[in-house]
Design an enzyme around this catalytic site. Structure first.
Site, PDB file in Angstrom:
ATOM      1  N   GLY A  35      -7.234 -38.775  -1.566  1.00  0.00           N
ATOM      2  CA  GLY A  35      -7.745 -37.581  -1.405  1.00  0.00           C
ATOM      3  C   GLY A  35      -8.848 -37.434  -0.520  1.00  0.00           C
ATOM      4  N   GLY A  37     -10.772 -34.736   0.170  1.00  0.00           N
ATOM      5  CA  GLY A  37     -11.676 -33.622  -0.367  1.00  0.00           C
ATOM      6  C   GLY A  37     -13.001 -34.132   0.119  1.00  0.00           C
ATOM      7  CG  PHE A  38     -16.170 -30.992  -0.739  1.00  0.00           C
ATOM      8  CD1 PHE A  38     -16.928 -30.724   0.143  1.00  0.00           C
ATOM      9  CD2 PHE A  38     -15.566 -30.282  -1.470  1.00  0.00           C
ATOM     10  CE1 PHE A  38     -16.966 -29.353   0.684  1.00  0.00           C
ATOM     11  CE2 PHE A  38     -15.249 -28.688  -1.075  1.00  0.00           C
ATOM     12  CZ  PHE A  38     -16.030 -28.331   0.082  1.00  0.00           C
ATOM     13  CB  VAL A 103      -0.914 -40.977  -4.352  1.00  0.00           C
ATOM     14  CG1 VAL A 103      -0.583 -42.151  -5.544  1.00  0.00           C
ATOM     15  CG2 VAL A 103      -1.411 -41.672  -3.062  1.00  0.00           C
ATOM     16  CD  GLU A 194     -18.420 -17.159  -5.030  1.00  0.00           C
ATOM     17  OE1 GLU A 194     -19.454 -17.243  -5.013  1.00  0.00           O
ATOM     18  OE2 GLU A 194     -17.611 -17.918  -4.465  1.00  0.00           O
ATOM     19  CG  ASP A 324     -14.032 -31.057  -8.776  1.00  0.00           C
ATOM     20  OD1 ASP A 324     -15.191 -31.362  -8.930  1.00  0.00           O
ATOM     21  OD2 ASP A 324     -13.477 -30.162  -8.659  1.00  0.00           O
ATOM     22  CD  GLN A 342     -24.641 -31.128  -2.591  1.00  0.00           C
ATOM     23  OE1 GLN A 342     -24.963 -32.036  -2.675  1.00  0.00           O
ATOM     24  NE2 GLN A 342     -24.427 -30.470  -1.297  1.00  0.00           N
TER      25      GLN A 342
HETATM   26  C1  LIG Z   1     -11.619 -21.241  -5.616  1.00  0.00           C
HETATM   27  C2  LIG Z   1     -12.935 -21.911  -5.715  1.00  0.00           C
HETATM   28  C3  LIG Z   1     -14.126 -21.901  -5.411  1.00  0.00           C
HETATM   29  C4  LIG Z   1     -14.946 -22.830  -5.434  1.00  0.00           C
HETATM   30  N1  LIG Z   1     -16.419 -22.531  -5.273  1.00  0.00           N
HETATM   31  C5  LIG Z   1     -17.329 -23.390  -5.256  1.00  0.00           C
HETATM   32  C6  LIG Z   1     -18.681 -23.230  -4.845  1.00  0.00           C
HETATM   33  O1  LIG Z   1     -19.153 -22.091  -4.389  1.00  0.00           O
HETATM   34  N2  LIG Z   1     -19.609 -24.061  -4.693  1.00  0.00           N
HETATM   35  C7  LIG Z   1     -19.111 -25.601  -5.368  1.00  0.00           C
HETATM   36  O2  LIG Z   1     -20.134 -26.494  -5.066  1.00  0.00           O
HETATM   37  N3  LIG Z   1     -17.999 -25.751  -5.461  1.00  0.00           N
HETATM   38  C8  LIG Z   1     -16.967 -24.792  -5.444  1.00  0.00           C
HETATM   39  N4  LIG Z   1     -15.652 -25.244  -5.747  1.00  0.00           N
HETATM   40  C9  LIG Z   1     -15.412 -26.564  -6.570  1.00  0.00           C
HETATM   41  C10 LIG Z   1     -15.465 -27.425  -5.211  1.00  0.00           C
HETATM   42  O3  LIG Z   1     -14.583 -26.719  -4.341  1.00  0.00           O
HETATM   43  C11 LIG Z   1     -14.873 -28.928  -5.862  1.00  0.00           C
HETATM   44  O4  LIG Z   1     -15.626 -29.087  -6.830  1.00  0.00           O
HETATM   45  C12 LIG Z   1     -14.605 -30.096  -4.784  1.00  0.00           C
HETATM   46  O5  LIG Z   1     -13.807 -29.460  -3.980  1.00  0.00           O
HETATM   47  C13 LIG Z   1     -14.446 -31.107  -5.446  1.00  0.00           C
HETATM   48  O6  LIG Z   1     -14.200 -32.172  -4.459  1.00  0.00           O
HETATM   49  P1  LIG Z   1     -13.193 -33.420  -4.689  1.00  0.00           P
HETATM   50  O7  LIG Z   1     -13.249 -34.225  -3.244  1.00  0.00           O
HETATM   51  O8  LIG Z   1     -13.322 -34.016  -5.905  1.00  0.00           O
HETATM   52  O9  LIG Z   1     -11.713 -32.567  -4.784  1.00  0.00           O
HETATM   53  P2  LIG Z   1     -10.962 -31.748  -3.871  1.00  0.00           P
HETATM   54  O10 LIG Z   1     -11.941 -31.178  -2.907  1.00  0.00           O
HETATM   55  O11 LIG Z   1     -10.105 -30.764  -4.641  1.00  0.00           O
HETATM   56  O12 LIG Z   1     -10.000 -32.637  -2.915  1.00  0.00           O
HETATM   57  C14 LIG Z   1      -8.910 -33.601  -3.492  1.00  0.00           C
HETATM   58  C15 LIG Z   1      -7.907 -33.869  -2.408  1.00  0.00           C
HETATM   59  O13 LIG Z   1      -7.007 -34.646  -3.151  1.00  0.00           O
HETATM   60  C16 LIG Z   1      -5.798 -34.418  -2.445  1.00  0.00           C
HETATM   61  N5  LIG Z   1      -4.984 -35.031  -3.330  1.00  0.00           N
HETATM   62  C17 LIG Z   1      -4.605 -34.555  -4.675  1.00  0.00           C
HETATM   63  N6  LIG Z   1      -3.739 -35.111  -5.135  1.00  0.00           N
HETATM   64  C18 LIG Z   1      -3.060 -36.050  -4.417  1.00  0.00           C
HETATM   65  C19 LIG Z   1      -2.184 -37.041  -4.264  1.00  0.00           C
HETATM   66  N7  LIG Z   1      -1.459 -37.061  -5.555  1.00  0.00           N
HETATM   67  N8  LIG Z   1      -1.865 -37.881  -3.569  1.00  0.00           N
HETATM   68  C20 LIG Z   1      -2.366 -37.232  -2.167  1.00  0.00           C
HETATM   69  N9  LIG Z   1      -3.525 -36.440  -2.192  1.00  0.00           N
HETATM   70  C21 LIG Z   1      -3.822 -35.804  -3.171  1.00  0.00           C
HETATM   71  C22 LIG Z   1      -5.749 -32.885  -2.150  1.00  0.00           C
HETATM   72  O14 LIG Z   1      -4.844 -32.441  -1.184  1.00  0.00           O
HETATM   73  C23 LIG Z   1      -6.959 -32.692  -1.937  1.00  0.00           C
HETATM   74  O15 LIG Z   1      -7.474 -32.866  -0.299  1.00  0.00           O
HETATM   75  C24 LIG Z   1     -14.575 -24.233  -5.956  1.00  0.00           C
HETATM   76  C25 LIG Z   1     -13.400 -24.645  -6.120  1.00  0.00           C
HETATM   77  C26 LIG Z   1     -12.500 -23.372  -6.037  1.00  0.00           C
HETATM   78  C27 LIG Z   1     -11.107 -23.855  -6.392  1.00  0.00           C
END
Ligand SMILES: Cc1cc2nc3c(=O)[nH]c(=O)nc-3n(C[C@H](O)[C@H](O)[C@H](O)COP(=O)(O)OP(=O)(O)OC[C@H]3O[C@@H](n4cnc5c(N)ncnc54)[C@H](O)[C@@H]3O)c2cc1C
Length: 449
Positions: A35, A37-38, A103, A194, A324, A342
């Site tokens: 992943g 993501g953030f 994965v 939003e 998350d 955050q």
């Molecule tokens: C519409 C929306 C609005 C939001 N607004 C806000 C906001 O205003 N403020 C705020 O703080 N938060 C906001 N959030 C929440 C925030 O985006 C998440 O909390 C944050 O993205 C979590 O980060 P993460 O790294 O855990 O997961 P993510 O950023 O979701 O990253 C997960 C990554 O894992 C990858 N992945 C998943 N499964 C697999 C797999 N099996 N194999 C390979 N790759 C995989 C995905 O492609 C992705 O790139 C919002 C979320 C959404 C959906």
């Protein structure tokens, strides 16, 4: 010990005889991060050029800024300006390798990750896969509505909105026209409010110019929330302000109401209400996005992986989870941390720091979340902010919201593009990205006509 032969690489890429994914050689311990993501990206950035081999796997080749997905969905921004290629992000990271793969399964007994492209082994595994839309078992809703979790979703919503408005201009059937121009958004959390605000602004400023044949009252927006107030994750002040802002924008807010069925045309609610709508956007919940293979005893409510305060997954010595998809459970955080950006960023930073502490023989520290506050906006010049004990709303909150979001987007070019788009729309009230390029897809099926 340094080796010249790659430890996880087939010798001939075209005639690969094993299922192993090719990786560069390294003398360091291998951390596989699932992943980008953030959380995953913060982790990789912190370990830049350190004594670990980091393999970052993602099913997308980009990092996306989810907080602005709703602006892509409502034609305010282009997708490219809120996404950033992971390879570009990591181009100067000698010890970090990106692989585009999904994965599918983790086998902890052999330290192996199985993907749709092949397999790879790890010394340490970090799961940062985020969440997926949760339809809470409502099959008909899942089959006929659109979620808002990634860029594809937002482009589908954009195309659904534009195609349905065009179709409404063609049809002579008034019931069908109403259904095509009614929008139901489910979920009164930050994403739902939003989205509702941005759609309402589209209706107020764009509709009368683009579709002079309609009265602007033709586009009705409903926001359905199961609890007794919207934005319950923020203060009472923020919740009531946002409710007022949405009412001012003619959004009909339905509280203590839940959508129970949707056939693509009629939205049915728990109290027996029926709303004709061809547009249903589901922003009512998320669940952990989990590859198979982890002991189900450590998967808790919301499909989150239970970790200790060091983000180690209970029951394993070399598997960690963050962001998350994880819930770090302690006396102070019995339900884990909020599923927002955050905590994910701070956990990525923290976990990488602990890996560094391990090789420096320093004691590990538990994760402590520093809450920097919450912000939400429902349109131009209207936002709410809860920063510690300070709660404010209106123009000042909107300026803070704009600044924080602009600074958080990856890449200088993206910041510039978003800033420019916002500046233009601030003065012109326009949203210029209104091209219909392809049919929208619901549940991976091409839309009607
Ligand atoms: C519409 C929306 C609005 C939001 N607004 C806000 C906001 O205003 N403020 C705020 O703080 N938060 C906001 N959030 C929440 C925030 O985006 C998440 O909390 C944050 O993205 C979590 O980060 P993460 O790294 O855990 O997961 P993510 O950023 O979701 O990253 C997960 C990554 O894992 C990858 N992945 C998943 N499964 C697999 C797999 N099996 N194999 C390979 N790759 C995989 C995905 O492609 C992705 O790139 C919002 C979320 C959404 C959906």
């Amino acid at each position: 010990m340094q080796t010249n032969k790659p430890s996880n690489c087939c010798t001939n890429i075209t005639g690969c005889e094993t299922d192993l994914i090719c990786l560069p050689p390294s003398k360091f311990k291998r951390i596989v991060v699932i992943g980008g993501g953030f959380a995953g990206l913060a982790f990789a950035k912190k370990l830049k050029n350190k004594n670990f081999q980091v393999i970052l796997i993602d099913k997308n080749n980009f990092h996306q800024f989810q907080p602005l997905l709703y602006q892509v969905a409502t034609s305010g921004l282009e997708p490219d300006s809120i996404a950033f290629p992971l390879r570009k992000q990591l181009s100067n990271y000698k010890n970090v390798t990106f692989r585009l793969a999904e994965v599918l399964k983790i086998e902890t007994s052999t330290n192996t990750v199985y993907t749709d492209k092949g397999l790879l082994t790890y010394d340490f595994l970090v799961i940062a896969t985020g969440t997926a839309t949760n339809f809470f078992g409502l099959k008909s809703v899942e089959e006929n509505s659109l979620g808002l979790k990634d860029i594809r979703d937002s482009l589908n919503i954009r195309h659904m909105m534009l195609q349905n408005l065009e179709q409404a201009a063609i049809t002579c059937n008034t019931n069908e026209r109403d259904a095509l121009t009614n929008f139901v958004i489910v979920g009164g959390g930050p994403a739902g409010i939003e989205m509702a605000g941005a759609l309402a602004e589209f209706c107020k400023y764009i509709l009368p110019k683009d579709y002079p044949e309609y009265p602007s009252s033709i586009m009705k927006i409903y926001l359905v929330e199961a609890s007794q107030k919207i934005l319950s994750v923020m203060s009472e002040n923020a919740s009531s302000k946002v409710t007022q802002y949405l009412k001012d924008l003619n959004v009909e807010v339905l509280l203590n109401e839940a959508v129970v069925d949707y056939d693509g045309k009629v939205v049915k609610t728990k109290s027996g209400k029926e709303i004709y709508a061809r547009n249903l956007i589901w922003a009512a919940g998320v669940k952990g996005q989990l590859p198979e293979g982890l002991d189900s005893n450590f998967i808790i409510h919301g499909q989150r992986i239970k970790t200790n305060e060091y983000l180690k997954v209970e029951g394993y010595n070399n598997v960690f989870a963050m962001g998350d998809v994880a819930a770090s459970i302690s006396d102070k955080t019995p339900k884990g941390h909020p599923q927002v950006a955050q905590p994910a960023i701070q956990q990525g930073d923290y976990l990488a720091e602990n890996f560094l502490r391990t090789i420096q023989n320093k004691p590990l520290k538990p994760f402590i979340y520093k809450d920097k506050g919450s912000l939400a906006t429902v349109g131009k010049r209207k936002a709410v902010a809860d920063i510690g004990k300070i709660k404010f709303s209106g123009y000042a909150a909107w300026l803070v919201w704009s600044f924080v979001h602009l600074m958080s987007i990856s890449g200088f070019k993206n910041k510039l593009l978003v800033g420019l788009n916002w500046a233009i729309s601030y003065f012109s009230y326009d949203k210029s990205n209104r091209l219909i390029i392809r049919n929208f897809k619901v549940n991976n099926k091409e839309s009607h006509e």
